[in-house]
Design an enzyme around this catalytic site. Sequence first.
Site, short mmCIF file in Angstrom:
data_model
loop_
_atom_site.label_atom_id
_atom_site.label_comp_id
_atom_site.label_asym_id
_atom_site.label_seq_id
_atom_site.Cartn_x
_atom_site.Cartn_y
_atom_site.Cartn_z
N TRP A 186 0.84 -1.16 -0.25
CA TRP A 186 -0.02 0.17 -0.12
C TRP A 186 0.95 1.21 0.09
O TRP A 186 1.82 1.37 1.04
CB TRP A 186 -0.74 0.03 1.27
N GLU A 225 -2.95 -2.87 -2.28
CA GLU A 225 -4.17 -2.20 -1.49
C GLU A 225 -4.45 -0.89 -1.99
O GLU A 225 -3.93 0.09 -1.96
CB GLU A 225 -3.89 -2.14 -0.30
N LYS A 227 -7.11 2.58 -2.25
CA LYS A 227 -7.60 3.58 -1.11
C LYS A 227 -8.40 4.93 -1.58
O LYS A 227 -8.27 5.19 -3.01
CB LYS A 227 -6.25 3.91 -0.31
N ASP A 258 -9.65 -3.13 1.84
CA ASP A 258 -9.66 -2.45 3.18
C ASP A 258 -11.17 -2.12 3.43
O ASP A 258 -11.47 -1.21 2.50
CB ASP A 258 -8.53 -1.27 3.47
N HIS A 261 -11.61 1.90 3.05
CA HIS A 261 -11.29 2.25 1.93
C HIS A 261 -12.15 2.74 0.68
O HIS A 261 -11.72 2.77 -0.43
CB HIS A 261 -10.06 1.97 1.14
N HIS A 285 -8.32 -6.06 4.77
CA HIS A 285 -8.14 -5.62 6.15
C HIS A 285 -9.58 -5.19 6.70
O HIS A 285 -10.16 -4.07 5.94
CB HIS A 285 -7.33 -4.20 5.29
N ASP A 293 -11.81 7.15 6.59
CA ASP A 293 -11.18 5.88 6.96
C ASP A 293 -10.47 6.03 8.57
O ASP A 293 -9.34 6.15 8.31
CB ASP A 293 -10.11 5.80 5.81
N ASP A 295 -10.21 4.14 11.02
CA ASP A 295 -9.76 3.11 11.70
C ASP A 295 -10.01 2.63 12.93
O ASP A 295 -9.17 2.41 13.95
CB ASP A 295 -8.15 3.15 11.58
N ASP A 325 -6.93 -4.13 10.26
CA ASP A 325 -6.11 -2.90 10.05
C ASP A 325 -6.95 -1.67 10.79
O ASP A 325 -7.66 -0.96 10.13
CB ASP A 325 -5.93 -2.70 8.72
C1 RNT Z 1 -3.85 2.79 5.03
C2 RNT Z 1 -3.86 1.37 4.78
C3 RNT Z 1 -2.66 0.59 5.13
C4 RNT Z 1 -2.09 0.91 6.59
C5 RNT Z 1 -1.11 0.04 7.14
C6 RNT Z 1 -0.39 0.42 8.18
O1 RNT Z 1 -5.07 3.61 4.72
O2 RNT Z 1 -5.10 0.97 5.04
O3 RNT Z 1 -2.94 -0.68 5.02
O4 RNT Z 1 -3.16 1.05 7.57
O5 RNT Z 1 -0.46 -0.39 6.08
ZN ZN Z 2 -5.19 -1.16 5.10
#
Ligand code: RNT
Ligand code: ZN
Length: 418
Positions: A186, A225, A227, A258, A261, A285, A293, A295, A325
């Site tokens: 990513w 990955e 985003k 993810d 994302h 993720h 996003d 997290d 993640d």
């Molecule tokens: C970031 C991505 C990625 C990170 C990690 C730390 O938006 O989701 O995967 O969160 O690699």
């Molecule tokens: Zn991620």
Amino acid sequence: MKQEWIQKAYEIAVERYAAVGVDVEKALRELQKVSISLHCWQADDVTGFENTAGQLTGGIQTTGNHPGKARNIDELRQDILKATSYIPARHRLNLHATYGDFGDQVVDRDQIEPAHFRSWMEWAKENHMYLDFNSTSFSHPKSGSLTLAHPDDEIRNFWIEHTKRSRAIAEAMGQFQGDPCIMNIWVHDGSKDQTVNRLRYRELLKQSLDEIFDTKYEHMKDCIEAKLFGIGLESYTVGSYDFYLGYGAKYGKMVTLDTGHFHLTESVADKISCLLLYTPEIMLHVSRPIRWDSDHVTTMNDDTLDLAKEIVRSNALDRVHFGLDYFDASINRIGAYVVGTRATQKCVLQALLEPIAQLRAYEANDRLFERLALLEEAKGLPWNAVWDMFCLRNNVPVGEEYIAEIRKYETEVTLKRK
Ligand code: RNT
Ligand code: ZN
């Protein structure tokens, strides 16, 4: 929790599920095989062990300052083991390239080698865990808005070298552990404001990836990955979903989904059956976006349930890899692992307990009220009694019992870290 209650509730649940054609023991056997890749970066707010004092950059952010984060490799390992002791079944650990065992050396990203991860490989083997890996493009003086898509040859080549080395490390891990190491790429590359060079950067990213993937390995698997946007990079993301979907489909690479994302109303679950047709496997993720996003720690919400159901309905548990993640620095970090992992497992369990044969029979016969009604009733079936039994059989705390244990570890260990 009284074992006797768990047993009784379980027996009733088995009967109740049998009535809708579901084999509970089979579901438990399947769940036992689902390994979730725990992201090492929840333990220390994505800091890592490079001996350079840098800030977290790359459009991602941790918020909160709950005391007790892991300050070094030993503390991080200790915390991971603590967390996994409260999580049923066997899981994996997902390392970022910045988490090497560098001692007190400063090792730049284009210098990392398998040797820096040797102690991780040994530690993981001792603790019956498999490792996964990630290249790290963020939090570095050479990572401004662009890395693998940088027009400057020197900077771009630096990141190409880093990513190539990361793949070599993943290969060494896979070989050492006798199970493929999944390596995620990513990069945050993008632009804060409007760019008039969308195609140019994407061409560069594609060229970089082609060069990186030129080396074929046997013991690692690549995933890429996408985003939507990063903080400070809101207007344009080089590695968008379309970009990586195309790349993955064309070159047979896994796409990493993810769950944070995508547009908030977009269903990530719906992407599973599409990717399964065009890409070899899928990496996940699992996260919880709140308005963006953000997290947040994964919970057993509709999004995660839908995702798990789509995987099970596609009979694809062996082609989809679960990883987590999120990075919440506002709560106990060990607790964050335990809640998020257990929530993901609960979703998979519910998916495995779905009365799918009956639902499909209704659908095939155009009995659509019946399909809807059973979907609704299935939500209330006693999956929780099955979950408790899963925890009991795996020798981990049942229900809320782990709360007090994590509190104890906090008082005795993490709060003493100054
Ligand atoms: C970031 C991505 C990625 C990170 C990690 C730390 O938006 O989701 O995967 O969160 O690699
Ligand atoms: Zn991620």
